[in-house]
Design an enzyme around this catalytic site. Sequence first.
Site, mmCIF file in Angstrom:
data_model
loop_
_atom_site.group_PDB
_atom_site.id
_atom_site.type_symbol
_atom_site.label_atom_id
_atom_site.label_comp_id
_atom_site.label_asym_id
_atom_site.label_seq_id
_atom_site.Cartn_x
_atom_site.Cartn_y
_atom_site.Cartn_z
ATOM 1 N N TYR A 39 6.445 2.778 -8.516
ATOM 2 C CA TYR A 39 5.292 2.769 -9.419
ATOM 3 C C TYR A 39 4.021 2.403 -8.668
ATOM 4 O O TYR A 39 4.066 1.979 -7.507
ATOM 5 C CB TYR A 39 5.534 1.817 -10.593
ATOM 6 C CG TYR A 39 5.419 0.339 -10.306
ATOM 7 C CD1 TYR A 39 6.325 -0.312 -9.477
ATOM 8 C CD2 TYR A 39 4.391 -0.410 -10.870
ATOM 9 C CE1 TYR A 39 6.201 -1.669 -9.229
ATOM 10 C CE2 TYR A 39 4.272 -1.772 -10.630
ATOM 11 C CZ TYR A 39 5.177 -2.396 -9.808
ATOM 12 O OH TYR A 39 5.062 -3.736 -9.564
ATOM 13 N N ARG A 59 -0.249 5.049 -1.167
ATOM 14 C CA ARG A 59 0.904 4.137 -1.209
ATOM 15 C C ARG A 59 2.026 4.735 -2.054
ATOM 16 O O ARG A 59 3.210 4.618 -1.709
ATOM 17 C CB ARG A 59 0.496 2.760 -1.739
ATOM 18 C CG ARG A 59 1.635 1.746 -1.634
ATOM 19 C CD ARG A 59 1.189 0.336 -1.981
ATOM 20 N NE ARG A 59 0.714 0.252 -3.356
ATOM 21 C CZ ARG A 59 0.147 -0.829 -3.873
ATOM 22 N NH1 ARG A 59 -0.016 -1.916 -3.145
ATOM 23 N NH2 ARG A 59 -0.249 -0.848 -5.128
ATOM 24 N N ARG A 88 25.509 9.081 -14.757
ATOM 25 C CA ARG A 88 25.509 7.897 -13.900
ATOM 26 C C ARG A 88 26.427 8.043 -12.693
ATOM 27 O O ARG A 88 27.658 8.132 -12.836
ATOM 28 C CB ARG A 88 25.948 6.690 -14.729
ATOM 29 C CG ARG A 88 25.631 5.371 -14.093
ATOM 30 C CD ARG A 88 26.037 4.241 -15.027
ATOM 31 N NE ARG A 88 25.412 2.978 -14.642
ATOM 32 C CZ ARG A 88 25.795 2.246 -13.608
ATOM 33 N NH1 ARG A 88 26.783 2.665 -12.852
ATOM 34 N NH2 ARG A 88 25.177 1.123 -13.333
ATOM 35 N N LYS A 96 7.035 -0.014 -3.196
ATOM 36 C CA LYS A 96 6.695 -0.524 -4.532
ATOM 37 C C LYS A 96 7.671 0.037 -5.563
ATOM 38 O O LYS A 96 7.383 1.022 -6.247
ATOM 39 C CB LYS A 96 5.245 -0.165 -4.874
ATOM 40 C CG LYS A 96 4.682 -0.969 -6.042
ATOM 41 C CD LYS A 96 3.181 -0.902 -6.090
ATOM 42 C CE LYS A 96 2.578 -1.517 -7.333
ATOM 43 N NZ LYS A 96 2.766 -2.956 -7.455
ATOM 44 N N GLU A 102 4.656 -13.667 -0.205
ATOM 45 C CA GLU A 102 3.578 -13.168 -1.072
ATOM 46 C C GLU A 102 3.815 -13.699 -2.473
ATOM 47 O O GLU A 102 4.777 -14.413 -2.736
ATOM 48 C CB GLU A 102 3.538 -11.639 -1.061
ATOM 49 C CG GLU A 102 4.806 -11.000 -1.582
ATOM 50 C CD GLU A 102 4.776 -9.473 -1.577
ATOM 51 O OE1 GLU A 102 3.681 -8.885 -1.685
ATOM 52 O OE2 GLU A 102 5.861 -8.875 -1.485
ATOM 53 N N LEU A 104 4.511 -6.385 0.072
ATOM 54 C CA LEU A 104 3.894 -5.131 -0.350
ATOM 55 C C LEU A 104 2.532 -4.998 0.339
ATOM 56 O O LEU A 104 1.766 -5.967 0.363
ATOM 57 C CB LEU A 104 3.691 -5.141 -1.870
ATOM 58 C CG LEU A 104 3.189 -3.814 -2.420
ATOM 59 C CD1 LEU A 104 4.333 -2.804 -2.497
ATOM 60 C CD2 LEU A 104 2.551 -3.972 -3.778
HETATM 61 N N1 PDD Z 1 1.363 -5.964 -8.394
HETATM 62 N N2 PDD Z 1 2.668 -7.961 -3.923
HETATM 63 C C1 PDD Z 1 3.444 -7.631 -4.973
HETATM 64 C C2 PDD Z 1 4.877 -8.034 -4.956
HETATM 65 C C3 PDD Z 1 2.893 -6.920 -6.067
HETATM 66 O O1 PDD Z 1 3.660 -6.578 -7.109
HETATM 67 C C4 PDD Z 1 1.520 -6.573 -6.046
HETATM 68 C C5 PDD Z 1 0.881 -5.784 -7.132
HETATM 69 C C6 PDD Z 1 0.760 -6.946 -4.930
HETATM 70 C C7 PDD Z 1 -0.702 -6.597 -4.815
HETATM 71 O O2 PDD Z 1 -0.881 -5.228 -4.614
HETATM 72 P P1 PDD Z 1 -2.191 -4.492 -5.122
HETATM 73 O O3 PDD Z 1 -3.324 -5.233 -4.540
HETATM 74 O O4 PDD Z 1 -2.054 -3.137 -4.608
HETATM 75 O O5 PDD Z 1 -2.209 -4.576 -6.627
HETATM 76 C C8 PDD Z 1 1.367 -7.621 -3.882
HETATM 77 C C9 PDD Z 1 0.923 -5.094 -9.460
HETATM 78 C C10 PDD Z 1 -0.494 -5.265 -9.864
HETATM 79 C C11 PDD Z 1 1.853 -5.350 -10.597
HETATM 80 O O6 PDD Z 1 2.007 -6.498 -10.946
HETATM 81 O O7 PDD Z 1 2.442 -4.430 -11.098
#
Ligand code: PDD
Length: 286
Positions: free
Chosen positions: A33, A52, A100, A148, A181, A206
Amino acid sequence: MPRTVYVNGRYLPYAHAAVHVEDRGFQFADAVYEVAEVWRGRLVDEARHMARLERSLTELEIPPPMSQAALAHVMRETVRRNRVANGLVYLQVSRGEAPRDFPFPKDVAPTLVCIARSIDPAKIAARADGGIGVKTMPDIRWARCDIKTVMLLPACLAKEAARREDAGEAWFVDESGLVTEGASSNAWIVTRAGRLVTRPLGHDILPGVTRRTLVDLLGIEGLELDERAFSVAEALAAGEAFVTSASATVMPVVRIDGRPVGDGRPGPITLKLRLNFHHAAAISEP
Ligand code: PDD
């Protein structure tokens, strides 16, 4: 206003939008996503989100459901139909629906869903004014956090544990005691000497789009960046801390496990970066 969701080629009323029970996203979390910020009716850093998404799809060998330009059109159209001025737009792509079985099915079309939702900017601003607390948690995720995927159960568990302690975010910590993170954000500190520190990119985090754009902003602001991992103890001794994500841009962190960071209030460098963030971002017209 009735909400509209895009599902596999159609814009449907929210209540009627659905994917199949044997969708591999549901069965195996076999899906990726993207989430992009909608700011003043425009998409923030669309090209970076698209790049990405393409990378996530390629890593998992999920065929792209359509061209990048067509995906961007779907995102814009979903934002427009839902009249989102400030909020988020989500694109989810699963490998598709199939009986499945673990290995990849043959000749299956990917499932594509796009949802847009409004967020009251005043609510986020109020959060940023006070700053948030974070709760640290062991990083129990898999070894490819750079992709992601929708496999977000560790993040859900961590966020729930944080919420129970009145913390707005969780920070994952690796086996060496270093912060990887946030559960849905990248983690940063500002040392007492005014240097920015964030973990380098790798399979363990990420590659945040907001993180990337903030690196550009640091250059504009003349701030020094050290891409290296930091420990929880170092964060507690730092002058400031914050997290970055599409949903929160730059969000001050004022407490870690109930203990104050700096003077326990959002720091001046953090607030300046928050204020100027959209100057460094690419803003696309609707
Ligand atoms: N989350 N790290 C993780 C594990 C994340 O899920 C996200 C983003 C980020 C930051 O990435 P970005 O700056 O591209 O949003 C880092 C999105 C917003 C979410 O919660 O779905």
